[in-house]
Design an enzyme around this catalytic site. Structure first.
Site, short mmCIF file in Angstrom:
data_model
loop_
_atom_site.label_atom_id
_atom_site.label_comp_id
_atom_site.label_asym_id
_atom_site.label_seq_id
_atom_site.Cartn_x
_atom_site.Cartn_y
_atom_site.Cartn_z
N SER A 210 -31.88 -30.92 -16.64
CA SER A 210 -30.53 -30.47 -16.30
C SER A 210 -29.72 -31.70 -15.86
O SER A 210 -30.27 -32.79 -15.70
CB SER A 210 -30.59 -29.44 -15.19
N GLY B 293 -21.29 -29.97 -19.14
CA GLY B 293 -19.93 -29.54 -18.81
C GLY B 293 -18.89 -30.48 -19.40
O GLY B 293 -17.86 -30.04 -19.91
N LYS C 40 -38.88 -38.08 -28.74
CA LYS C 40 -39.81 -36.95 -28.65
C LYS C 40 -39.30 -35.79 -27.77
O LYS C 40 -39.38 -34.63 -28.17
CB LYS C 40 -41.18 -37.44 -28.15
N PRO C 41 -38.76 -36.09 -26.57
CA PRO C 41 -38.25 -34.96 -25.77
C PRO C 41 -37.19 -34.15 -26.52
O PRO C 41 -37.16 -32.92 -26.42
CB PRO C 41 -37.64 -35.64 -24.53
N GLN D 172 -37.01 -33.76 -29.79
CA GLN D 172 -37.71 -32.96 -30.80
C GLN D 172 -38.31 -31.69 -30.18
O GLN D 172 -38.18 -30.60 -30.72
CB GLN D 172 -38.84 -33.77 -31.44
N CYS E 29 -7.03 -27.99 4.03
CA CYS E 29 -7.69 -26.78 4.52
C CYS E 29 -8.36 -27.03 5.87
O CYS E 29 -7.65 -27.18 6.87
CB CYS E 29 -8.64 -26.22 3.47
N PHE F 116 -6.75 -29.89 7.46
CA PHE F 116 -5.42 -29.53 8.00
C PHE F 116 -5.59 -28.82 9.35
O PHE F 116 -4.90 -29.11 10.33
CB PHE F 116 -4.73 -28.63 6.97
N HIS G 176 -5.49 -25.94 -1.35
CA HIS G 176 -6.36 -26.95 -1.98
C HIS G 176 -5.68 -27.60 -3.18
O HIS G 176 -5.86 -27.15 -4.32
CB HIS G 176 -7.66 -26.29 -2.45
N GLU H 136 -6.42 -30.23 -4.67
CA GLU H 136 -7.36 -30.88 -5.60
C GLU H 136 -7.66 -30.03 -6.82
O GLU H 136 -7.99 -30.55 -7.88
CB GLU H 136 -8.65 -31.28 -4.86
#
Ligand code: GLN
Length: 552
Positions: free
Chosen positions: A12, A17, A190-191, A193, A382, A385, A507, A509
């Site tokens: 992973s 993404g 190989k991984p 495959q 948030c 603040f 927020h 961002e």
């Protein structure tokens, strides 16, 4: 409606993404109507109750859904807002199926993974695509192929491919790792495959392989993967790390990804328009001036916990041509260590992000004090603040034990308190004040100048708010409330005697995008630059390109 599914193999964290976002952008740049859906095979209904240390930041959408941070990547790459239905979790699917079963919708049948759970997944995917009016729906499957959790989803996607008319209408893109090992630095296929074989064993044949790894693949290695994995060599794509994630789409384009997908899915052939995107990358690369921003957080070991903030700074670099070097301050260390405090006094700007719970709050309050008393440009978001408000109460109003009632329920001066509309917090899922809310800005305030408009929409995620009973005392002492909700809640405060000191309950961002950096982040960077270079910069340097969501 056509589909492009992105799966992951080997390990992973390969950047599926970003691959998915880049593919979406590549198709959008060719004038296609696209949308993106993330499948998260965990049992949580949404990301709202999840610890940022495990999954990174919880992203909030306009509709108030708390979702996986990849939705943030999709929004940034597409420059569009997505609804919460575009994050499908096992929890949501099972909840829907069980509700239907209780209602008797299954007419007495035994309710099973196949066809009922898979049927629900297909319904949700189609519905997401249809309501977005998409010609192509990109679907990212979280996790790694072979995980028990993702099986029902992959089965649903296999079935969906048949239903939409096969390969012409649905392509599978498999992201794998090609590690470089040994003394001579040999790239190993190989991984990849094995992982493709795993995918095939559940009835899915990939159409494209995205090989992540430290090195660019040689034509020989591409040919080898092509042979063993049975994908054409032109569909084996090499994706080593790029300078920023925004460099990925053009890197993929240079290997013909857009043209291949167009051909594969029989999409109309159109030339891609990358003008604005290239401009961003160009400005980004040419940044010569630099500012240091102190970031005072409590999850600083895992940078993904603050992903959208960091992206917002990248957006500033690509538009203002100023490199933002983020210096991390652990809020707990800051409280205890004078050397760390001294280091914070030397930065050009300070940001305190949102958060929950008591750990690190005294350090954050100290950071707000340093910013206020040393005239360091400051943005409190948030919780940041709220704590800047507590700092003001303690040190300017001399209310020594002031606090937020979240952090000290017995404080004699709860200057930040539970929202008055709160209906009880026994259910922690989705019970905060969430999502896009209207904010009215005061004429001629700093925040008004930054946005260039009086009315904005910003995304929220909070349970506590500034206590209105203290407001009169606050404002008399110089705490200027320059943004409120239509029903009078404090949304923004600023200190007019300070070069740049802003606290916002919402927020910003979440709305910053590469092609339209958020005005508050741009404002902070510009003020930081002015401090560093000892000059005052003109207002024109702040790009006035608020995202569609901000605009009233
Ligand atoms: N804990 C604070 C509240 O609930 C701030 C939340 C946040 O920063 N997102 O109001």
């Amino acid at each position: 409606m056509k589909f492009v599914v992105v799966t992951g193999g080997v390990i992973s964290g390969l950047g599926k993404g970003i691959t998915t976002s880049s593919l979406a952008r590549i198709l959008k740049s060719r004038g296609m109507a696209v949308t993106v859906v993330k499948i998260d095979p965990y049992l949580n209904v949404d990301a709202g109750t999840m610890n940022p240390y495990q999954h990174g930041e919880v992203f909030v959408l306009d509709d108030g859904m708390e979702v996986d941070l990849d939705l943030g990547n999709y929004e940034r790459f597409l420059g569009e807002s997505l609804p919460g239905s575009h994050n499908i979790t096992t929890g949501k699917v099972y909840r829907a199926v069980i509700e239907k079963e209780r209602r008797g919708d299954y007419l007495g049948n035994t309710v099973q993974i196949i066809p009922h759970v898979t049927g629900e997944v297909k319904r949700m995917l189609r519905e997401a695509g249809q309501s977005a009016g998409a010609e192509v729906v990109l679907v990212e499957v979280g996790g790694t192929v072979g995980d028990i959790e993702s099986m029902p989803f992959l089965e649903a996607l296999r079935e969906l491919q048949q239903e939409v008319g096969g390969k012409e209408n649905m392509a599978f893109v498999h992201t794998t790792l090609v590690p470089v090992v040994g003394a001579v630095g040999e790239a190993k296929t190989k991984p990849t495959q094995h992982s493709v074989r795993e995918l095939r064993s559940i009835g899915i044949a990939p159409d494209m392989v995205m090989a992540r790894g430290p090195a660019l693949l040689t034509p020989e290695l591409k040919a080898k993967i092509s042979l063993f994995c049975d994908v054409p060599a032109e569909a084996v794509i090499s994706v080593p790390d790029q300078v920023t994630v925004y460099h990925v789409p053009l890197h993929l384009e240079s290997q013909g990804v857009g043209d291949y997908l167009t051909k594969r899915l029989k999409l109309p052939t159109r030339t891609a328009d990358w003008t604005r995107w290239r401009q961003f990358l160009d400005t980004y690369g040419k940044a010569t001036r630099e500012v240091h921003v102190g970031f005072v957080g409590k999850y600083i070991q895992l940078k993904d916990a603050y992903l959208s903030h960091l992206e917002a700074f990248h957006h500033c670099q690509g538009n203002l041509g100023v490199k933002i070097s983020v210096e991390w301050f652990d809020a707990e260390d800051l409280r205890k260590d004078p050397a760390t405090q001294q280091r914070l006094r030397e930065v050009d700007g300070i940001l305190i992000p949102g958060g929950y719970g008591v750990r690190g709050i005294e350090g954050k309050i100290l950071a707000a004090e340093i910013a206020r008393t040393q005239n360091i440009p400051f943005l409190g978001i948030c919780l940041g603040f709220q704590l800047a408000t507590v700092e003001f109460a303690r040190n300017v109003l001399q209310l020594k034990d002031a606090n937020s009632s979240e952090l000290d329920p017995h404080t004699p001066h709860p200057v930040v308190t539970l929202l008055d509309t709160q209906e009880g917090v026994a259910n922690l899922g989705g019970t905060q004040r969430l999502g896009s809310q209207r904010v009215l800005l005061t004429e001629d305030s700093q925040v008004h100048r930054l946005y260039g408009r009086r009315e904005i929409f910003e995304r929220h995620r909070h349970r506590f708010e500034v206590n209105p009973t203290y407001l009169e005392r606050f404002t008399k002492a110089g705490y200027a409330v320059t943004g409120t909700s239509p029903d009078g809640r404090v949304e923004v405060f600023e200190l007019p005697d300070h070069p740049f000191f802003l606290g916002v309950q919402y927020h910003p961002e979440f709305l910053s995008r590469p092609e339209s950096p958020h005005p508050l982040f741009a404002g902070l960077v510009r003020a930081a630059l002015a401090r560093r270079e000892g000059v005052s910069t003109s207002k024109e340097e702040v790009p006035r390109v608020p995202t569609p969501s901000i605009v009233a």
